[in-house]
Design a protein around this motif. Sequence first.
Motif, PDB file in Angstrom:
ATOM      1  N   GLN B  37     -51.904 -61.656  84.141  1.00  0.00           N
ATOM      2  CA  GLN B  37     -50.865 -61.196  83.235  1.00  0.00           C
ATOM      3  C   GLN B  37     -50.244 -59.934  83.781  1.00  0.00           C
ATOM      4  O   GLN B  37     -50.940 -58.933  84.007  1.00  0.00           O
ATOM      5  CB  GLN B  37     -51.429 -60.935  81.825  1.00  0.00           C
ATOM      6  N   GLY B  42     -45.412 -62.418  81.649  1.00  0.00           N
ATOM      7  CA  GLY B  42     -46.288 -63.256  80.838  1.00  0.00           C
ATOM      8  C   GLY B  42     -47.556 -63.612  81.578  1.00  0.00           C
ATOM      9  O   GLY B  42     -47.981 -62.918  82.502  1.00  0.00           O
ATOM     10  N   LEU B  43     -48.181 -64.700  81.177  1.00  0.00           N
ATOM     11  CA  LEU B  43     -49.390 -65.174  81.837  1.00  0.00           C
ATOM     12  C   LEU B  43     -49.012 -66.282  82.816  1.00  0.00           C
ATOM     13  O   LEU B  43     -48.278 -67.199  82.465  1.00  0.00           O
ATOM     14  CB  LEU B  43     -50.382 -65.752  80.824  1.00  0.00           C
ATOM     15  N   ARG B  44     -49.533 -66.192  84.002  1.00  0.00           N
ATOM     16  CA  ARG B  44     -49.293 -67.212  84.997  1.00  0.00           C
ATOM     17  C   ARG B  44     -50.632 -67.755  85.491  1.00  0.00           C
ATOM     18  O   ARG B  44     -51.556 -67.009  85.761  1.00  0.00           O
ATOM     19  CB  ARG B  44     -48.483 -66.623  86.167  1.00  0.00           C
TER      20      ARG B  44
END
Lengths: 114, 114
Positions: B37, B42-44
């Motif tokens: 993050q 965002g979260l990848r």
Amino acid sequence: SQQGEEDPQALSIQEGENATMNCSYKTSINNLQWYRQNSGRGLVHLILIRSNEREKHSGRLRVTLDTSKKSSSLLITASRAADTASYFCATAISDQTGANNLFFGTGTRLTVIP
Amino acid sequence: EAQVTQNPRYLITVTGKKLTVTCSQNMNHEYMSWYRQDPGLGLRQIYYSMNVEVTDKGDVPEGYKVSRKEKRNFPLILESPSPNQTSLYFCASSLYRGGSDTQYFGPGTRLTVL
């Protein structure tokens, strides 16, 4: 990118008001999920809505999904100071291995003022 | 208590020094995944695993390795960390195929690479 996009990026409301966050995405999905994250901590699952569902409720949460517009919204009713957090939508998309991976958006930062 | 644990929670290291972040779940979940993050992104997903000895690349696998020798453990290995790997890392697990159902997240590991 297969990530969703939340709107707005930040939202500030008074306690007791409703908060609405939106999510748009680009590809076909199996389901869409909303998660909550308190500052710097792990994400907590809130609700999952499948692609053949249009609306789902859980307590003070209401989620809608419009697959024709590729969008979803999260409504938090009668907000509380404890709802202050970041909210992420995540789209579940199948890949060639059969996995159903999640693609997260960048989040909406919600601040509820007491 | 059903949970996903990560260790360490905080780590400061130097460029090139190999490190491992451990992840363990006690829910007998088949699917496990690593995310990073970063602000504004965002979260990848880095890597995921659908079962023991089955791992696959996510969106941002470069510079990372994983292994899944046992169902409960899914360590993340940085063989030669670089400053662009400074991030907040989350491990997650779910019962079956990732986004088909709820993902449970660990508390996060904040990594700084100098």
